[in-house]
Design an enzyme around this catalytic site. Structure first.
Site, mmCIF file in Angstrom:
data_model
loop_
_atom_site.group_PDB
_atom_site.id
_atom_site.type_symbol
_atom_site.label_atom_id
_atom_site.label_comp_id
_atom_site.label_asym_id
_atom_site.label_seq_id
_atom_site.Cartn_x
_atom_site.Cartn_y
_atom_site.Cartn_z
ATOM 1 N N GLU A 82 32.451 38.386 44.445
ATOM 2 C CA GLU A 82 32.028 37.411 43.444
ATOM 3 C C GLU A 82 30.491 37.376 43.389
ATOM 4 O OE1 GLU A 82 32.627 33.386 44.746
ATOM 5 O OE2 GLU A 82 32.926 32.640 42.718
ATOM 6 N N LYS A 182 37.884 31.895 37.023
ATOM 7 C CA LYS A 182 38.000 31.092 38.251
ATOM 8 C C LYS A 182 38.344 29.640 37.947
ATOM 9 C CE LYS A 182 35.276 30.027 42.430
ATOM 10 N NZ LYS A 182 33.895 30.082 42.993
ATOM 11 N N CYS A 215 37.324 33.347 45.587
ATOM 12 C CA CYS A 215 36.592 32.480 46.519
ATOM 13 C C CYS A 215 37.293 31.160 46.843
ATOM 14 C CB CYS A 215 35.184 32.242 45.987
ATOM 15 S SG CYS A 215 34.024 31.661 47.255
#
Ligand SMILES: *[C@@H]1O[C@H](CO)[C@@H](O)[C@H](O)[C@H]1NC(C)=O
Ligand SMILES: *[C@@H]1O[C@H](CO)[C@@H](O)[C@H](O)[C@H]1NC(C)=O
Ligand SMILES: *[C@@H]1O[C@H](CO)[C@@H](O)[C@H](O)[C@H]1NC(C)=O
Ligand SMILES: *[C@@H]1O[C@H](CO)[C@@H](O)[C@H](O)[C@H]1NC(C)=O
Length: 517
Positions: A82, A182, A215
């Site tokens: 990321e 995300k 993440c």
């Protein structure tokens, strides 16, 4: 007829030549790259597209080198971290020149390398696509995406566009096959949460389906757990920019725990930036891990490993393999008789020998409170060469049965926390943790520790209210080990381990009670 046969023959021949290795049935070669990004010195300052592309090209140049290196080792898929191309610490405005337009791969079949002019502001996508195409491998990378929206869309931001933290996946022909936006942003003010959750899967010819998330998503139900539970995902690609936090949330520790908890493969690529505490990438299977964690090195790291395909139909030899799964005869009913020395060692006497003297004590064990990762843990010290401990908080009781050949000059404690974590994100956790303390006084328990020598055989369990429990087993020098046993016995979830490979830093059951967030 003849022609068809020739085609088949030629195709087979080409394939043999093109692939560096002949791949074993039921296996594939995966690569992850822990990238040390070249960052903008002033991310909050406004810049233009040309300068933004210049900076991103420098990172893409390194990506290309790694794709080539991975191809030489036979990799069929590579994952990059990321924020690896554009960096971080932007504002909503200052990131704008770095953003690209990413069409929905379900609506439009697009190969950016072969059709570069189909959409504007897609230079990064084009380069990534060409890398995948040239090296004939699936490629997963993270970019910033912009998407215009209508003012009559109630969620449309005032500036008329969405900005998404986006993973893009290209197949071995360079075609864009997946786009994941995300869901669980980590204080990323440059980006918007997508209007609805993206559940993203992509198919590969060598290993079937993979799921995608990013993440901080790893700590939440949507979409990470949904992908596993509702979509039967058995393999995950996971770009991350994770700041390590010991003792429970270092990158490699939690990445492995996710793979173990769900019995899946995880291909995790982190940023390499030791000054910000970012390192820790790996290729994880439920039985074996290939990891990288290095706080000293300034360099990135390519990990390439051959692993078994995981599909919902095909779970390779899990039961027959090294990890025995016999049921556990715990908890004991005699936790009342705790082997605890009721004498608190004073500071001067806080040496190993002080704990040696064990005596039967039916009174309450010595309980103390310490903040660990911003949560108020209830702890009891682990003393002597063996014993059984119990400590409770709210509705969670944690049990520890332990044995060690010698007492090292180190203090360990058993801690419990059952509550809403509220710092750097809000999420409800139930945790049973055996941790090494920073020093020999109780006030040091919960501190960040990376090295240990104590070889402790243990069984650790708790009566969790959630079934989502991540087993953490962190060894000296940020290495990982696997538990011997893991599972439910009545209302208790247990992990056990004997014969540790090195000193124990953390053994914990990290439960997430998603409904309580
Ligand atoms: C980014 O921001 C974090 C905290 O906001 C800060 O600690 C860090 O130094 C910044 N990093 C860079 C590369 O500017
Ligand atoms: C890649 O391109 C080749 C040749 O055009 C085609 O035969 C093949 O199906 C494509 N593969 C994928 C995964 O799209
Ligand atoms: C931690 O919890 C205990 C028990 O509820 C309480 O006595 C103590 O004050 C708390 N400590 C902090 C720092 O909040
Ligand atoms: C866990 O055990 C403790 C002590 O026996 C009990 O008070 C608590 O209610 C139990 N929690 C759950 C969820 O059953």
């Amino acid at each position: 007829m003849l022609e068809a046969c020739c085609t088949v023959f030629l195709f087979f021949f080409c394939y043999q030549v093109a692939s560096a290795e002949v791949h074993r049935e039921g296996h594939y070669v995966a690569a992850v790259y822990e990238h040390r990004p070249i960052l903008s010195p002033n991310p909050a300052t406004l810049t233009d597209r040309r300068s933004a592309l210049e900076l991103m090209s420098r990172n893409l140049y390194i990506y290309e080198e790694q794709v080539i290196a991975a191809a030489k080792q036979g990799a069929q898929i590579i994952v990059f971290p990321e924020d690896g191309i554009h960096g971080f610490n932007f504002t909503r405005e200052s990131i704008y020149p770095y953003l690209e337009f990413v069409p929905c791969p379900q609506s439009v079949k697009w190969n950016p390398c072969r059709e570069p002019h189909l959409f504007s502001d897609t230079e990064v996508l084009q380069q990534l696509s060409c890398m995948a195409l040239r090296s004939k491998m699936f490629l997963v990378a993270n970019i910033g995406a912009k998407q215009p929206c209508e003012y009559n869309d109630p969620l449309c931001p005032p500036d008329g566009r969405y900005q998404f933290n986006t993973d893009v996946v290209f197949n071995a022909n360079g075609t864009l096959v997946a786009r994941y936006r995300k869901q669980n942003l980590y204080f990323e003010y440059a980006f918007n949460t997508p209007p609805e959750v993206d559940y993203v899967l992509f198919d590969t010819p060598f290993a079937g389906k993979f799921g995608v998330f990013t993440c901080f998503d790893i700590l939440f139900y949507e979409p990470a757990v949904s992908l596993v539970k509702e979509y039967n995902v058995k393999q995950v690609v996971y770009p991350t920019a994770w700041m390590n936090q010991l003792p429970l949330l270092s990158a490699v520790e939690f990445q492995q725990a996710f793979a173990t908890a769900f019995n899946i493969n995880v291909l995790a690529a982190n940023i390499h930036h030791p000054a910000l505490g970012m390192t820790g990438s790996g290729i994880y299977t439920p039985l074996k891990s290939f990891i990288y964690h290095d706080m000293e090195s300034h360099d990135g790291k390519l990990i390439v490993a051959e692993i078994s395909v995981m599909t919902p139909e095909h779970e390779p030899q899990l039961e027959s393999n090294a990890r025995p799964r016999k049921s556990i005869e715990y908890p004991h009913n005699n936790f009342a008789s705790l082997h605890i020395d009721d004498q608190v060692c004073n500071k001067k006497e806080q040496k190993a020998h002080c704990w040696v003297a064990e005596k039967e004590d039916k009174e309450a064990p010595l309980i103390f409170y310490r903040e660990m990762m911003y949560d108020n843990f209830t702890l009891v010290p682990v003393r002597g060469t063996k014993g059984e401990l119990q400590v409770c908080a709210n509705t969670l009781c944690c049990y520890l049965s332990y044995q060690r050949p010698t007492i090292s000059d180190e203090l360990y404690a058993l801690g419990v926390f059952d509550g809403l974590h509220t710092v750097h994100g809000t999420y409800y956790v139930q945790v049973c943790a055996l941790v090494k303390c920073g020093g020999l006084s109780y006030s040091t328990c919960g501190q960040e520790v990376t090295d240990a020598t104590a070889l402790i055989d243990f069984e650790l369990g708790g009566n969790f209210s959630t079934s989502y429990i991540f087993p953490l087993l962190l060894m000296s020098g940020i290495n990982l080990d696997f538990t011997d046993h893991l599972g439910w016995k009545n209302n208790y979830y247990f992990m056990s381990k004997s014969g540790l490979s090195s000193g124990l830093v953390t053994a914990a059951l990290y439960g997430r009670w998603y409904e309580r967030d």
